[in-house]
Design an enzyme around this catalytic site. Sequence first.
Site, PDB file in Angstrom:
ATOM      1  N   ASP A  81      40.692  45.572  51.623  1.00 39.84           N
ATOM      2  CA  ASP A  81      41.354  44.465  52.318  1.00 39.84           C
ATOM      3  C   ASP A  81      40.537  43.178  52.152  1.00 39.84           C
ATOM      4  OD1 ASP A  81      43.144  43.057  53.864  1.00 39.84           O
ATOM      5  OD2 ASP A  81      42.787  44.172  55.721  1.00 39.84           O
ATOM      6  N   ALA A  83      39.484  39.171  53.803  1.00 43.20           N
ATOM      7  CA  ALA A  83      38.920  38.693  55.076  1.00 43.20           C
ATOM      8  C   ALA A  83      39.073  37.177  55.121  1.00 43.20           C
ATOM      9  CB  ALA A  83      37.445  39.069  55.192  1.00 43.20           C
ATOM     10  N   GLY A  97      46.723  36.568  58.264  1.00 44.40           N
ATOM     11  CA  GLY A  97      48.081  36.948  57.865  1.00 44.40           C
ATOM     12  C   GLY A  97      48.814  37.698  58.961  1.00 44.40           C
ATOM     13  N   GLU A 103      45.748  46.558  60.283  1.00 46.20           N
ATOM     14  CA  GLU A 103      44.558  46.554  59.408  1.00 46.20           C
ATOM     15  C   GLU A 103      43.413  47.306  60.076  1.00 46.20           C
ATOM     16  OE1 GLU A 103      45.341  42.356  57.028  1.00 46.20           O
ATOM     17  OE2 GLU A 103      44.052  42.338  58.772  1.00 46.20           O
TER      18      GLU A 103
HETATM   19  C1  5RP Z   1      45.663  39.341  57.038  1.00 50.01           C
HETATM   20  C2  5RP Z   1      44.209  39.282  56.755  1.00 50.01           C
HETATM   21  C3  5RP Z   1      43.783  38.859  55.391  1.00 50.01           C
HETATM   22  O1  5RP Z   1      42.988  39.847  54.849  1.00 50.01           O
HETATM   23  C4  5RP Z   1      43.029  37.569  55.496  1.00 50.01           C
HETATM   24  O2  5RP Z   1      43.810  36.622  56.180  1.00 50.01           O
HETATM   25  C5  5RP Z   1      42.647  37.034  54.112  1.00 50.01           C
HETATM   26  O3  5RP Z   1      43.819  36.659  53.451  1.00 50.01           O
HETATM   27  P1  5RP Z   1      43.805  36.023  51.991  1.00 50.01           P
HETATM   28  O4  5RP Z   1      43.370  37.091  51.049  1.00 50.01           O
HETATM   29  O5  5RP Z   1      45.234  35.581  51.788  1.00 50.01           O
HETATM   30  O6  5RP Z   1      42.859  34.852  52.014  1.00 50.01           O
HETATM   31  O7  5RP Z   1      43.375  39.558  57.587  1.00 50.01           O
HETATM   32  O8  5RP Z   1      45.930  39.625  58.368  1.00 50.01           O
END
Ligand code: 5RP
Length: 223
Positions: A81, A83, A97, A103
């Site tokens: 994932d 961050a 997001g 998550e």
């Molecule tokens: C979604 C998240 C994402 O991992 C976080 O916002 C990072 O997003 P991106 O890869 O678009 O920068 O926690 O809830």
Amino acid sequence: MNQDELKTLVGQAALYYVEPGSIVGVGTGSTVNKFIDALATMKDRIAGAVSSSVASTERLQALGIQVFDATQVEELAVYIDGADEIDHAGYMIKGGGAALTREKIVAAQSRKFVCIADESKYVATLGSFPVPVEVIPMAAKQIARQFGALGGTATVRLKDGNPLVTDNGQHILDVTGLKITDPLAFESLVNQWPGVVTVGVFAFQKAHVCLLGAPEGVKTLMF
Ligand code: 5RP
């Protein structure tokens, strides 16, 4: 290299952590979308995925990757994932997001959390990025007051002029003005407030590895 190219780089690098034949824990966001695209190139060599959001589920399925419900799987070898911020100990802010609750659940089911991020996400202290908190709507004002007492300012996240509704049917508060010097204590404290579903500080479910995209290549940080 621009930010999008750095995200592609770490999304591809994360394939190294995918065990053939396994079910993979998959996060949410633009960086994870790059990982999902890369994962599709080896879809015949994995059993499938457990997803952390409706958006990731739709992308996985569109690429022909089978998605299992979290309840169908006892344990996952790895969760991958992104961050919003990650520090030197692997503690993170997540939830930009709005997928933080699922998550955290899938991360807790996984033996290893591999965070993929571009280097702009690497910080000395968490808190410049507003901390997302998923809340039961009737508790939002009370929780906002509690953040106020800590020196923060909480705002209900909007979408098209109305409170954003998460995949779980709840709302998100974004909290600015906090400097989180002790992420474990902060997560413990906020978790106790009635109406908090999930706080977007991932200290108990921190990353074990971070693949950090930089112009000179992918740096691997181990925590
Ligand atoms: C979604 C998240 C994402 O991992 C976080 O916002 C990072 O997003 P991106 O890869 O678009 O920068 O926690 O809830």
